[in-house]
Design a protein around this motif. Structure first.
Motif, short mmCIF file in Angstrom:
data_model
loop_
_atom_site.label_atom_id
_atom_site.label_comp_id
_atom_site.label_asym_id
_atom_site.label_seq_id
_atom_site.Cartn_x
_atom_site.Cartn_y
_atom_site.Cartn_z
N ASP A 1 0.75 -1.20 -0.18
CA ASP A 1 -0.22 0.04 0.05
C ASP A 1 0.78 1.11 -0.08
OD1 ASP A 1 -2.83 -0.32 -0.22
OD2 ASP A 1 -3.09 -0.51 2.00
N SER A 2 0.45 2.18 -0.60
CA SER A 2 1.11 3.52 -0.52
C SER A 2 -0.02 4.50 -0.18
CB SER A 2 1.32 4.11 -1.87
OG SER A 2 0.29 4.18 -2.86
N ILE A 3 0.47 5.91 0.14
CA ILE A 3 -0.85 6.47 0.60
C ILE A 3 -1.80 7.08 -0.54
CG2 ILE A 3 -1.01 9.08 1.47
CD1 ILE A 3 1.57 8.97 2.75
N ASP A 4 -1.35 6.84 -1.87
CA ASP A 4 -2.11 7.36 -3.06
C ASP A 4 -3.16 6.13 -3.07
OD1 ASP A 4 -2.61 8.98 -5.05
OD2 ASP A 4 -1.74 7.22 -6.37
N SER A 5 -2.56 5.02 -2.81
CA SER A 5 -3.57 3.68 -3.02
C SER A 5 -4.86 3.65 -1.92
CB SER A 5 -2.90 2.45 -3.18
OG SER A 5 -2.10 2.14 -1.85
N ILE A 6 -4.36 4.11 -0.85
CA ILE A 6 -5.29 4.27 0.41
C ILE A 6 -6.14 5.34 0.02
CG2 ILE A 6 -5.49 4.70 2.83
CD1 ILE A 6 -3.08 3.18 3.36
N ALA A 7 -5.87 6.48 -0.48
CA ALA A 7 -6.59 7.58 -0.85
C ALA A 7 -7.84 7.16 -1.88
CB ALA A 7 -5.92 8.91 -1.31
N TRP A 8 -7.28 6.42 -2.99
CA TRP A 8 -7.94 5.91 -4.09
C TRP A 8 -9.18 4.91 -3.31
CZ3 TRP A 8 -9.64 7.52 -8.57
CH2 TRP A 8 -8.97 8.29 -9.22
N ARG A 9 -8.74 3.96 -2.58
CA ARG A 9 -9.55 2.84 -2.12
C ARG A 9 -10.71 3.45 -1.33
NH1 ARG A 9 -6.33 -0.30 1.38
NH2 ARG A 9 -5.27 -0.70 -0.56
N TYR A 10 -10.47 4.36 -0.31
CA TYR A 10 -11.29 5.06 0.43
C TYR A 10 -12.20 6.24 0.19
CZ TYR A 10 -9.80 1.34 3.57
OH TYR A 10 -9.39 0.20 4.11
N TYR A 11 -11.53 7.14 -0.76
CA TYR A 11 -12.20 8.26 -1.25
C TYR A 11 -12.25 8.16 -2.68
CZ TYR A 11 -10.27 10.26 3.25
OH TYR A 11 -10.43 10.22 4.83
N GLU A 12 -11.95 7.34 -3.19
CA GLU A 12 -12.14 7.25 -4.80
C GLU A 12 -11.41 8.38 -5.60
OE1 GLU A 12 -16.26 6.60 -5.55
OE2 GLU A 12 -16.03 4.59 -4.88
N ARG A 13 -10.47 8.90 -5.10
CA ARG A 13 -9.74 10.02 -5.56
C ARG A 13 -8.31 10.31 -4.72
NH1 ARG A 13 -11.00 15.48 -3.30
NH2 ARG A 13 -12.09 15.09 -1.67
N SER A 14 -7.46 11.04 -5.45
CA SER A 14 -6.25 11.42 -4.75
C SER A 14 -5.93 12.80 -4.61
CB SER A 14 -4.95 10.73 -5.21
OG SER A 14 -4.98 10.87 -6.46
N SER A 15 -6.55 13.52 -5.44
CA SER A 15 -6.02 14.94 -5.64
C SER A 15 -6.74 15.75 -4.34
CB SER A 15 -6.64 15.51 -6.77
OG SER A 15 -6.54 16.90 -6.84
N GLY A 16 -5.84 16.15 -3.67
CA GLY A 16 -5.95 16.84 -2.31
C GLY A 16 -6.06 15.61 -1.17
N VAL A 17 -6.44 14.84 -1.45
CA VAL A 17 -6.87 13.70 -0.30
C VAL A 17 -5.45 13.20 0.21
CG1 VAL A 17 -7.65 11.40 0.34
CG2 VAL A 17 -8.87 12.90 -1.39
#
Length: 68
Positions: free
Chosen positions: A10-26
């Motif tokens: 896992d990376s921070i980016d992959s966690i952002a995508w998994r739980y927020y469905e986006r990474s920009s700003g998250v």
């Protein structure tokens, strides 16, 4: 705020995508809530707790579809 545990590779980016469905700003919000995560580098060790901040609904941008 919710706490999840990193899965293998896992990376921070992959966690952002998994739980927020986006990474920009998250990703930035996750790092702000968990400044210690940057010491791990690109991939987090499996089982690392990650605090997921509650994001205001105004920060969620609608998805744009180019074709229907």
């Amino acid at each position: 705020m919710r706490v999840v545990h990193a899965q293998q590779q896992d990376s921070i980016d992959s966690i952002a995508w998994r739980y927020y469905e986006r990474s920009s700003g998250v990703v930035e919000a996750i790092v702000k809530a968990n400044p210690e995560l940057v010491a791990f580098g690109a991939f987090l060790p499996q089982g690392t707790p990650v605090k997921l901040p509650d994001l205001p609904s105004s920060s969620i941008k609608p998805t744009v579809q180019l074709w229907n």
